[in-house]
Design a protein around this motif. Structure first.
Motif, PDB file in Angstrom:
ATOM      1  N   PHE A  14      25.188  47.319  37.254  1.00 14.39           N
ATOM      2  CA  PHE A  14      25.479  47.133  38.757  1.00 14.39           C
ATOM      3  C   PHE A  14      25.832  46.041  39.868  1.00 14.39           C
ATOM      4  CE2 PHE A  14      22.338  50.298  37.136  1.00 14.39           C
ATOM      5  CZ  PHE A  14      22.425  51.323  37.077  1.00 14.39           C
ATOM      6  N   THR A  15      25.798  45.188  38.925  1.00 12.24           N
ATOM      7  CA  THR A  15      26.383  43.574  39.494  1.00 12.24           C
ATOM      8  C   THR A  15      27.583  43.250  39.110  1.00 12.24           C
ATOM      9  OG1 THR A  15      25.647  42.463  39.119  1.00 12.24           O
ATOM     10  CG2 THR A  15      24.445  43.351  40.564  1.00 12.24           C
ATOM     11  N   PRO A  16      28.677  42.355  39.693  1.00 15.21           N
ATOM     12  CA  PRO A  16      30.195  42.175  38.704  1.00 15.21           C
ATOM     13  C   PRO A  16      29.103  41.444  37.315  1.00 15.21           C
ATOM     14  CG  PRO A  16      30.622  43.004  41.216  1.00 15.21           C
ATOM     15  CD  PRO A  16      29.009  43.185  40.130  1.00 15.21           C
ATOM     16  N   ASN A  17      28.646  40.468  38.052  1.00 14.45           N
ATOM     17  CA  ASN A  17      28.127  39.077  37.773  1.00 14.45           C
ATOM     18  C   ASN A  17      27.820  39.600  35.965  1.00 14.45           C
ATOM     19  OD1 ASN A  17      29.467  37.219  38.776  1.00 14.45           O
ATOM     20  ND2 ASN A  17      27.742  37.153  39.788  1.00 14.45           N
ATOM     21  N   ASP A  18      27.179  40.598  35.456  1.00 13.20           N
ATOM     22  CA  ASP A  18      26.737  41.465  34.145  1.00 13.20           C
ATOM     23  C   ASP A  18      27.044  41.881  33.814  1.00 13.20           C
ATOM     24  OD1 ASP A  18      24.221  40.822  35.471  1.00 13.20           O
ATOM     25  OD2 ASP A  18      23.765  42.534  36.293  1.00 13.20           O
ATOM     26  N   SER A  19      28.565  41.672  33.999  1.00 17.97           N
ATOM     27  CA  SER A  19      30.267  42.834  32.194  1.00 17.97           C
ATOM     28  C   SER A  19      29.734  42.330  31.392  1.00 17.97           C
ATOM     29  CB  SER A  19      30.890  43.038  34.136  1.00 17.97           C
ATOM     30  OG  SER A  19      32.156  43.121  32.248  1.00 17.97           O
ATOM     31  N   ALA A  20      29.501  40.547  31.450  1.00 17.41           N
ATOM     32  CA  ALA A  20      29.768  40.103  30.482  1.00 17.41           C
ATOM     33  C   ALA A  20      28.012  41.321  29.240  1.00 17.41           C
ATOM     34  CB  ALA A  20      30.047  38.679  29.618  1.00 17.41           C
ATOM     35  N   GLU A  21      26.921  40.170  29.868  1.00 17.20           N
ATOM     36  CA  GLU A  21      26.396  40.964  29.418  1.00 17.20           C
ATOM     37  C   GLU A  21      25.679  42.335  28.777  1.00 17.20           C
ATOM     38  OE1 GLU A  21      20.889  39.269  28.880  1.00 17.20           O
ATOM     39  OE2 GLU A  21      22.440  39.774  31.176  1.00 17.20           O
ATOM     40  N   ALA A  22      26.261  43.288  29.868  1.00 16.98           N
ATOM     41  CA  ALA A  22      26.424  44.553  29.257  1.00 16.98           C
ATOM     42  C   ALA A  22      27.099  44.846  27.895  1.00 16.98           C
ATOM     43  CB  ALA A  22      27.107  45.486  30.551  1.00 16.98           C
ATOM     44  N   GLN A  23      28.753  44.238  28.710  1.00 18.89           N
ATOM     45  CA  GLN A  23      29.498  44.426  26.781  1.00 18.89           C
ATOM     46  C   GLN A  23      28.654  43.878  25.751  1.00 18.89           C
ATOM     47  OE1 GLN A  23      32.402  45.731  27.229  1.00 18.89           O
ATOM     48  NE2 GLN A  23      32.189  46.184  29.384  1.00 18.89           N
ATOM     49  N   ARG A  24      27.733  43.060  25.399  1.00 22.48           N
ATOM     50  CA  ARG A  24      26.995  42.779  24.413  1.00 22.48           C
ATOM     51  C   ARG A  24      26.065  43.348  24.389  1.00 22.48           C
ATOM     52  NH1 ARG A  24      22.744  40.872  23.935  1.00 22.48           N
ATOM     53  NH2 ARG A  24      22.804  39.635  25.705  1.00 22.48           N
ATOM     54  N   ILE A  25      25.729  44.417  25.276  1.00 27.22           N
ATOM     55  CA  ILE A  25      24.124  45.439  25.117  1.00 27.22           C
ATOM     56  C   ILE A  25      24.597  46.225  24.363  1.00 27.22           C
ATOM     57  CG2 ILE A  25      22.267  46.627  25.961  1.00 27.22           C
ATOM     58  CD1 ILE A  25      21.765  44.181  27.854  1.00 27.22           C
ATOM     59  N   ALA A  26      25.656  47.105  25.244  1.00 24.07           N
ATOM     60  CA  ALA A  26      26.283  48.091  24.163  1.00 24.07           C
ATOM     61  C   ALA A  26      26.602  47.821  22.985  1.00 24.07           C
ATOM     62  CB  ALA A  26      27.576  48.481  25.671  1.00 24.07           C
ATOM     63  N   LYS A  27      27.222  47.350  22.089  1.00 25.19           N
ATOM     64  CA  LYS A  27      28.217  46.438  21.160  1.00 25.19           C
ATOM     65  C   LYS A  27      27.012  46.114  19.681  1.00 25.19           C
ATOM     66  CE  LYS A  27      31.111  43.371  18.487  1.00 25.19           C
ATOM     67  NZ  LYS A  27      31.905  42.315  18.828  1.00 25.19           N
ATOM     68  N   GLU A  28      25.643  46.492  20.764  1.00 23.66           N
ATOM     69  CA  GLU A  28      24.797  45.519  20.086  1.00 23.66           C
ATOM     70  C   GLU A  28      23.487  46.603  19.798  1.00 23.66           C
ATOM     71  OE1 GLU A  28      20.328  44.208  20.384  1.00 23.66           O
ATOM     72  OE2 GLU A  28      21.934  42.575  21.665  1.00 23.66           O
ATOM     73  N   VAL A  29      24.186  47.807  21.277  1.00 24.06           N
ATOM     74  CA  VAL A  29      23.749  49.519  20.013  1.00 24.06           C
ATOM     75  C   VAL A  29      24.268  50.781  20.278  1.00 24.06           C
ATOM     76  CG1 VAL A  29      21.516  49.233  22.333  1.00 24.06           C
ATOM     77  CG2 VAL A  29      23.510  50.322  23.015  1.00 24.06           C
ATOM     78  N   ALA A  30      25.805  50.273  20.095  1.00 23.78           N
ATOM     79  CA  ALA A  30      26.473  50.742  19.259  1.00 23.78           C
ATOM     80  C   ALA A  30      26.264  52.664  18.486  1.00 23.78           C
ATOM     81  CB  ALA A  30      27.923  50.656  19.517  1.00 23.78           C
ATOM     82  N   PRO A  31      25.549  51.371  17.448  1.00 22.45           N
ATOM     83  CA  PRO A  31      25.358  52.125  15.762  1.00 22.45           C
ATOM     84  C   PRO A  31      24.297  53.157  16.190  1.00 22.45           C
ATOM     85  CG  PRO A  31      25.163  49.699  15.260  1.00 22.45           C
ATOM     86  CD  PRO A  31      25.072  49.632  17.078  1.00 22.45           C
ATOM     87  N   PHE A  32      23.665  53.260  17.239  1.00 20.49           N
ATOM     88  CA  PHE A  32      22.798  54.627  17.687  1.00 20.49           C
ATOM     89  C   PHE A  32      23.210  55.072  17.843  1.00 20.49           C
ATOM     90  CE2 PHE A  32      20.408  56.498  20.871  1.00 20.49           C
ATOM     91  CZ  PHE A  32      19.206  56.925  20.061  1.00 20.49           C
ATOM     92  N   PHE A  33      24.856  55.915  18.835  1.00 22.80           N
ATOM     93  CA  PHE A  33      25.333  56.056  19.337  1.00 22.80           C
ATOM     94  C   PHE A  33      26.656  57.143  18.831  1.00 22.80           C
ATOM     95  CE2 PHE A  33      23.399  54.076  22.523  1.00 22.80           C
ATOM     96  CZ  PHE A  33      23.047  55.258  23.636  1.00 22.80           C
ATOM     97  N   GLY A  34      26.664  56.378  17.289  1.00 16.84           N
ATOM     98  CA  GLY A  34      27.017  57.081  16.604  1.00 16.84           C
ATOM     99  C   GLY A  34      29.115  56.833  16.975  1.00 16.84           C
ATOM    100  N   ASN A  35      29.517  58.100  16.658  1.00 15.37           N
ATOM    101  CA  ASN A  35      31.092  58.770  16.794  1.00 15.37           C
ATOM    102  C   ASN A  35      31.064  58.987  17.905  1.00 15.37           C
ATOM    103  OD1 ASN A  35      31.128  58.574  14.251  1.00 15.37           O
ATOM    104  ND2 ASN A  35      31.534  60.684  13.721  1.00 15.37           N
ATOM    105  N   ASN A  36      30.373  59.406  19.103  1.00 16.21           N
ATOM    106  CA  ASN A  36      30.630  59.232  20.569  1.00 16.21           C
ATOM    107  C   ASN A  36      30.232  57.575  20.600  1.00 16.21           C
ATOM    108  OD1 ASN A  36      30.665  62.375  20.120  1.00 16.21           O
ATOM    109  ND2 ASN A  36      28.358  62.626  20.656  1.00 16.21           N
ATOM    110  N   GLY A  37      30.129  57.212  20.846  1.00 13.61           N
ATOM    111  CA  GLY A  37      29.868  55.774  21.155  1.00 13.61           C
ATOM    112  C   GLY A  37      28.976  55.451  22.477  1.00 13.61           C
ATOM    113  N   ILE A  38      29.378  54.037  23.061  1.00  9.53           N
ATOM    114  CA  ILE A  38      28.462  54.243  24.055  1.00  9.53           C
ATOM    115  C   ILE A  38      29.738  53.159  24.804  1.00  9.53           C
ATOM    116  CG2 ILE A  38      27.410  52.392  23.034  1.00  9.53           C
ATOM    117  CD1 ILE A  38      24.986  53.073  25.033  1.00  9.53           C
TER     118      ILE A  38
END
Length: 86
Positions: free
Chosen positions: A36-60
């Motif tokens: 919810f704040t532009p400054n959190d973009s890099a951390e959000a990208q990192r978290i999304a990459k970290e949890v991506a295996p949980f979401f399988g082919n549909n992704g996050i």
């Protein structure tokens, strides 16, 4: 990996889970890690990459919602499951 347990193990605080079915903002294809704040973009990208295996082919992907006012606390994230997630 169960998502909540995996996030807790990685040191994140998981505040709770809400069922938002019926909400018109539910993504249809890929799940979203919303920030919810532009400054959190890099951390959000990192978290999304970290949890991506949980979401399988549909992704996050990380998303800064356009219609949201930038008034939330920094480092606040929400995971929105897509309607295609099973």
């Amino acid at each position: 990996m169960k998502l909540r347990e995996g996030l807790l193990k990685s040191g994140y605080t998981v505040m709770g889970i809400q069922n938002a079915s019926g909400n018109e903002g539910i993504p249809t294809q890929s799940s979203e890690l919303r920030f919810f704040t532009p400054n959190d973009s890099a951390e959000a990208q990192r978290i999304a990459k970290e949890v991506a295996p949980f979401f399988g082919n549909n992704g996050i992907f990380a998303d800064l919602p356009e219609a949201m006012p930038h008034v939330s606390h920094a480092r606040q994230y929400e995971i929105w499951f897509s309607s295609a997630f099973h």
